[in-house]
Write a protein that holds these residues in place. Structure first.
Motif, PDB file in Angstrom:
ATOM      1  N   UNK A 121       0.834  -1.162   0.000  1.00  0.00           N
ATOM      2  CA  UNK A 121       0.000   0.000   0.000  1.00  0.00           C
ATOM      3  C   UNK A 121       0.894   1.247   0.000  1.00  0.00           C
ATOM      4  N   UNK A 122       0.507   2.255  -0.736  1.00  0.00           N
ATOM      5  CA  UNK A 122       1.250   3.504  -0.800  1.00  0.00           C
ATOM      6  C   UNK A 122       0.725   4.503   0.230  1.00  0.00           C
ATOM      7  N   UNK A 123       1.641   5.258   0.792  1.00  0.00           N
ATOM      8  CA  UNK A 123       1.281   6.364   1.671  1.00  0.00           C
ATOM      9  C   UNK A 123       1.699   7.636   0.959  1.00  0.00           C
ATOM     10  N   UNK A 124       0.777   8.564   0.865  1.00  0.00           N
ATOM     11  CA  UNK A 124       1.023   9.840   0.201  1.00  0.00           C
ATOM     12  C   UNK A 124       1.128  10.937   1.261  1.00  0.00           C
ATOM     13  N   UNK A 125       2.360  11.417   1.493  1.00  0.00           N
ATOM     14  CA  UNK A 125       2.590  12.500   2.435  1.00  0.00           C
ATOM     15  C   UNK A 125       2.408  13.815   1.686  1.00  0.00           C
ATOM     16  N   UNK A 126       1.617  14.725   2.270  1.00  0.00           N
ATOM     17  CA  UNK A 126       1.318  15.999   1.612  1.00  0.00           C
ATOM     18  C   UNK A 126       1.579  17.161   2.560  1.00  0.00           C
ATOM     19  N   UNK A 127       2.082  18.241   1.978  1.00  0.00           N
ATOM     20  CA  UNK A 127       2.306  19.474   2.729  1.00  0.00           C
ATOM     21  C   UNK A 127       2.270  20.635   1.756  1.00  0.00           C
ATOM     22  N   UNK A 128       1.810  21.774   2.227  1.00  0.00           N
ATOM     23  CA  UNK A 128       1.797  22.966   1.384  1.00  0.00           C
ATOM     24  C   UNK A 128       3.213  23.469   1.126  1.00  0.00           C
ATOM     25  N   UNK A 129       4.170  23.009   1.897  1.00  0.00           N
ATOM     26  CA  UNK A 129       5.537  23.508   1.808  1.00  0.00           C
ATOM     27  C   UNK A 129       6.409  22.787   0.782  1.00  0.00           C
ATOM     28  N   UNK A 130       5.942  21.654   0.252  1.00  0.00           N
ATOM     29  CA  UNK A 130       6.780  20.890  -0.673  1.00  0.00           C
ATOM     30  C   UNK A 130       5.934  19.926  -1.505  1.00  0.00           C
ATOM     31  N   UNK A 131       6.553  19.332  -2.538  1.00  0.00           N
ATOM     32  CA  UNK A 131       5.821  18.353  -3.353  1.00  0.00           C
ATOM     33  C   UNK A 131       5.458  17.112  -2.531  1.00  0.00           C
ATOM     34  N   UNK A 132       4.468  16.402  -2.992  1.00  0.00           N
ATOM     35  CA  UNK A 132       4.003  15.171  -2.370  1.00  0.00           C
ATOM     36  C   UNK A 132       5.121  14.129  -2.356  1.00  0.00           C
ATOM     37  N   UNK A 133       5.170  13.341  -1.285  1.00  0.00           N
ATOM     38  CA  UNK A 133       6.133  12.252  -1.161  1.00  0.00           C
ATOM     39  C   UNK A 133       5.343  10.958  -1.057  1.00  0.00           C
ATOM     40  N   UNK A 134       5.634  10.007  -1.944  1.00  0.00           N
ATOM     41  CA  UNK A 134       4.987   8.700  -1.921  1.00  0.00           C
ATOM     42  C   UNK A 134       5.959   7.661  -1.393  1.00  0.00           C
ATOM     43  N   UNK A 135       5.480   6.820  -0.479  1.00  0.00           N
ATOM     44  CA  UNK A 135       6.297   5.735   0.056  1.00  0.00           C
ATOM     45  C   UNK A 135       5.420   4.499   0.226  1.00  0.00           C
ATOM     46  N   UNK A 136       6.031   3.337  -0.003  1.00  0.00           N
ATOM     47  CA  UNK A 136       5.334   2.108   0.342  1.00  0.00           C
ATOM     48  C   UNK A 136       5.205   2.050   1.858  1.00  0.00           C
ATOM     49  N   UNK A 137       4.073   1.561   2.331  1.00  0.00           N
ATOM     50  CA  UNK A 137       3.836   1.506   3.767  1.00  0.00           C
ATOM     51  C   UNK A 137       4.933   0.714   4.472  1.00  0.00           C
ATOM     52  N   UNK A 138       5.395  -0.367   3.872  1.00  0.00           N
ATOM     53  CA  UNK A 138       6.432  -1.179   4.514  1.00  0.00           C
ATOM     54  C   UNK A 138       7.724  -0.383   4.728  1.00  0.00           C
ATOM     55  N   UNK A 139       7.997   0.593   3.862  1.00  0.00           N
ATOM     56  CA  UNK A 139       9.187   1.422   4.015  1.00  0.00           C
ATOM     57  C   UNK A 139       8.937   2.593   4.959  1.00  0.00           C
TER      58      UNK A 139
END
Length: 113
Positions: A1-19
């Motif tokens: 499963x992917x986790x999408x980290x979001x912030x107004x301060x930078x581009x989105x960061x995608x990571x696999x949940x296991x990582x």
């Protein structure tokens, strides 16, 4: 499963949940949904930088540095399989950059929404 980290301060960061799990466990955050507030960013950054430094000093504790995380494929030498390993520091780098930016711009980081 992917986790999408979001912030107004930078581009989105995608990571696999296991990582991402190791990072989220360190920060005591839920992988399904969560927030690192602007106020928490400095502490989170400090914790994550410490974990990255420890993983570089003690590669034996670097779970993702283990040779077994990249299985040798057909026709692939063991030397090449070892070169394909990705350590914790490399996996954490995009989120570290996001935390630095969030801290500097006083923004939160969210995921799972």
């Amino acid at each position: 499963m992917l986790i999408s980290f979001k912030s107004k301060s930078s581009p989105e960061v995608l990571m696999y949940q296991e990582h991402a799990q190791r990072i989220l466990d360190l920060l005591h955050k839920n992988p399904t949904r969560g927030v690192i507030t602007a106020e928490e960013a400095a502490h989170a950054l400090s914790l994550l930088e410490g974990e990255v430094a420890a993983s570089k000093l003690h590669p034996e504790t670097d779970v993702e540095h283990d040779v077994h995380t990249h299985e040798q494929e057909d026709g692939e030498s063991m030397e090449h399989a070892v070169m394909q390993r990705v350590g914790f520091a490399a996996r954490a780098f995009p989120l570290l950059e996001m935390l630095r930016s969030a801290k500097q711009e006083n923004e939160s980081i969210i995921w799972g929404v």
